[in-house]
Scaffold this motif. Sequence first.
Motif, mmCIF file in Angstrom:
data_model
loop_
_atom_site.group_PDB
_atom_site.id
_atom_site.type_symbol
_atom_site.label_atom_id
_atom_site.label_comp_id
_atom_site.label_asym_id
_atom_site.label_seq_id
_atom_site.Cartn_x
_atom_site.Cartn_y
_atom_site.Cartn_z
ATOM 1 N N LEU A 123 61.335 61.388 4.072
ATOM 2 C CA LEU A 123 62.477 60.849 4.799
ATOM 3 C C LEU A 123 63.672 60.734 3.860
ATOM 4 N N ARG A 124 64.861 60.925 4.411
ATOM 5 C CA ARG A 124 66.081 60.725 3.644
ATOM 6 C C ARG A 124 66.958 59.731 4.388
ATOM 7 N N LEU A 125 67.470 58.760 3.658
ATOM 8 C CA LEU A 125 68.278 57.699 4.246
ATOM 9 C C LEU A 125 69.739 57.890 3.841
ATOM 10 N N ALA A 126 70.639 57.722 4.810
ATOM 11 C CA ALA A 126 72.070 57.915 4.581
ATOM 12 C C ALA A 126 72.732 56.599 4.186
ATOM 13 N N GLN A 127 73.697 56.708 3.283
ATOM 14 C CA GLN A 127 74.460 55.525 2.893
ATOM 15 C C GLN A 127 75.541 55.197 3.908
ATOM 16 N N HIS A 128 76.009 56.226 4.626
ATOM 17 C CA HIS A 128 77.035 56.041 5.654
ATOM 18 C C HIS A 128 76.895 57.170 6.656
ATOM 19 N N ALA A 129 77.655 57.127 7.739
ATOM 20 C CA ALA A 129 77.481 58.077 8.839
ATOM 21 C C ALA A 129 77.775 59.506 8.420
ATOM 22 N N GLN A 130 78.653 59.718 7.428
ATOM 23 C CA GLN A 130 79.011 61.077 7.017
ATOM 24 C C GLN A 130 78.103 61.612 5.916
ATOM 25 N N ASP A 131 77.143 60.833 5.465
ATOM 26 C CA ASP A 131 76.230 61.263 4.408
ATOM 27 C C ASP A 131 75.151 62.157 5.015
ATOM 28 N N ILE A 173 68.749 46.410 12.467
ATOM 29 C CA ILE A 173 69.034 47.752 11.950
ATOM 30 C C ILE A 173 69.338 47.637 10.464
ATOM 31 N N THR A 174 68.483 48.250 9.631
ATOM 32 C CA THR A 174 68.650 48.119 8.179
ATOM 33 C C THR A 174 69.011 49.429 7.479
ATOM 34 N N GLU A 175 68.650 50.574 8.047
ATOM 35 C CA GLU A 175 68.922 51.849 7.380
ATOM 36 C C GLU A 175 69.355 52.900 8.392
ATOM 37 N N LEU A 176 70.060 53.929 7.886
ATOM 38 C CA LEU A 176 70.463 55.081 8.693
ATOM 39 C C LEU A 176 69.652 56.298 8.259
ATOM 40 N N ILE A 177 69.203 57.095 9.230
ATOM 41 C CA ILE A 177 68.366 58.267 8.951
ATOM 42 C C ILE A 177 69.262 59.487 8.732
ATOM 43 N N ALA A 178 69.117 60.120 7.565
ATOM 44 C CA ALA A 178 69.830 61.377 7.305
ATOM 45 C C ALA A 178 68.963 62.574 7.627
ATOM 46 N N LEU A 179 67.656 62.489 7.332
ATOM 47 C CA LEU A 179 66.752 63.607 7.581
ATOM 48 C C LEU A 179 65.371 63.078 7.904
ATOM 49 N N GLU A 180 64.832 63.585 9.004
ATOM 50 C CA GLU A 180 63.461 63.289 9.414
ATOM 51 C C GLU A 180 62.718 64.620 9.422
ATOM 52 N N PRO A 181 61.851 64.904 8.453
ATOM 53 C CA PRO A 181 61.318 66.262 8.283
ATOM 54 C C PRO A 181 60.563 66.795 9.485
#
Length: 840
Positions: A123-131, A173-181
């Motif tokens: 999993l990859r977590l985004a720091q902000h919406a554009q990450d 809501i604690t984290e934003l998902i950047a990539l879910e493999p």
Amino acid sequence: MNLSSWTLGWRTLWRDLRAGELRLLMVAVTLAVAALSSVGFFADRLQGGLQRDARQLLGGDVVLVSDHAPAPGWTQRAAAEGLDSVLTLGFPTMGRAPEAQGGATRLVALKAVERGYPLRGRLRLAQHAQDRAGTPTDAVPASGQVWVDPSLLEALALRRGDTLLLGDSALRITELIALEPDRGTGFMSFAPRVLMNAADLPATGLVQPASRITWRLALAGPEPAVQRYRAWAEAELARPGMAGLRLETLDTGRPEMRTTLDRAAKFLNLVALLAALLSAVAVALAARAFAARHLDDCAMLRVLGLPQRRIAGAYVTEFGLVGLSASLAGVLIGWLVHHIFVALLAGLVDSALPAPGPWPALLGLGIGMTLLVAFGLPPVLQLAQVPPLRVLRRDVGALRPASLAVLGLGVAGFAALLLAVSADLTLGLIAVGGFAVAVALFALLSWVAVRLLRRWVHEQRAPRWLVLATRQLSARPAYAVVQVSSLAVGLLALVLLVLLRTDLIASWRAATPADAPNRFVINIMPEQGEAFRAVLRQAGVTRMDWYPMFRGRLVAINGQPVNPADYPEERARHLVDREFNLSHAAERPAHNDIAAGHWTTDEAGAISVEQGLAETLRLRLGDRLRFDVAGMPLEARITSLRKVDWASMHVNFFAMFPRADMPDVPVTWIAAYRAPGQPGFDHALVRQFPNITHVDMEQSIAQVQRVLDQVVRAVEFLFGFTLAAGLIVLFAAVSATREERAREFAVMRAVGAGSALLARVQQAELVGVGLLAGVLASAVAMGIGWAMARHAFDFHWTASPWVPLLGGVAGAGLALAAGWWGLREVLQRPVVQTLRRVAE
């Protein structure tokens, strides 16, 4: 003379390179090898990347997918084999913002996970919406927390740290998902993801006995253990009573990736094939011109006592070295160019591609050497047979057409290689077969045109320059046929490129147009239909897909019960084991074409089936299907097969009844439309009709369009190779008769013809040849383009009737330009110099 064939070949190679006589031949071979090897390197790396990333895309080495909780035996067997396992649950539900923050609702794709997820990939977590890249993590949401897609925050007007309501629970809501493999695809994958801890799921109250939940049991471990488990699982799934379970692979789990990349590879392969075919023509023309210029040299070598075998060996050595060096240069260029493809198609794969293997380089070398052997050596080897008498008599020892055996063997070998490179038999047969038929057709029609030319131009009434031009062509019909045919082949590829760039790619884009429906709404009750459509009309929505929908399971075909075990294919078993979304309508959907049979409005006991489903389940026209619809049997006979484009973003069904009303069937309605640009419209619609399921496809459509833009840029870049090859063919075709033209013009100038008259004669000849070649090439290009659109790319395409006229004008202009460049010195050469060459 004691020169060996090797030494003589080296000397002649060095001499011909300095004289520039091999330049055209080497460029043609280099272009063909570069085009094919660049695509080969890219395809090889792409295939390697997909195989390497397959397990990451699945989240495990093998995944058991079920519509009910898997029995403990599946996990127990995995543990016995030493495999790790992780169970996840996924289903659609409504996510809500607290009333204090607006109370907005949004359909979400909820996934409950446990520690250890995912087994493959991260999993990859985004720091902000554009990450977009994100930071990798091995953790999962803690109890009481959820991780969400950034788009959900925008839809619900929430921020990180706010509360999300799911059923009876309130989670932070604690984290934003950047990539879910292992995100996968499917209808629900377009909804924003919400990831939660599996321990929090019971408290939500969302899981009920009738809930439609997908369980995914991911397994990972040593390869031998995985293969043993997979063999055991496939045997278990083949047993009766295993409905609702399947093993997931890359092809079934990520078909959207495979489809997009396959179509991209098909376009790239097509352009590379055109470049190779044109290069073959250029090599043949250049080799014949090379051989014609060396006839006198070989005659002198024969006079000096050099045997035929040594002359032939020298030219085989020379051409072998030329082919090897040009092929190596082409492979190097192809290796460099494929990096541009990787950059242009960035985003189609999630991680860096592995290094390519040696196969594309070896294939490129094979293509280059085959080009030289099949199309270059036959005319050159005739030089060894030039009689010594040619030193005294220039009319003996002329080049003969290659024997049908030699030419046929070379062409067959080259065609076989191209078919292997195409990776698509239909596309390869259309391209290679179309060009072969085109060459024969061009030769026949140009021969007929030359025979008729003398009758059409009257010697007394026509201008003198036109009479001389037509006599020039009709006096050497073989040269005219070769010239027109060669020009037509070059123009055929160029016209086909234009049609591909404009019409076929436009058709590809039209398959998922930018104005396609971007909202899907299901579960609309019949009594809400009029009010729902009235709201859309008031908002300015004038076009929409609007169909009744009900679910039914296929239970019998022609009176025989249907069982998943009856089908060896996994997709067929999965289709039989699930319920179909069925519909009915008086008129055929406008975006569906009838592939077989007839759609008859309100025909009793009739049903229309999607063509792909019929092929998968081996259904034919006239078969009787029985469905179980909420306990009620519903039987109908297949009267038509429909061609459905599932990427069109329209509402589509596997099976439809051609009836306006089916009062005994319990239905809900489904709508698809382009959302109006009113802020807050989606939220207001859901609040007015709280029971509906509302799906926003905007991001999905934008993603598809971005992928198309990337692929089109890569195809356009490769077009440059084919364009260059086509121009080389035009230049070679026009220049092939340069010496013959020089001798003829010298004789006419010696008897009093002026330079202005001869210039007009040359221009008229070039314009006539180019016009005829352009018209023939455009007409054939329309046929080949239609065949490719219909049978290779599955598009609806019709070329403009103006194409032959425009092609003829373009052919005349290109032939005139190529003639000016290649023949400009013919009229400037002194008469005495040309006549002295003839007399020598």
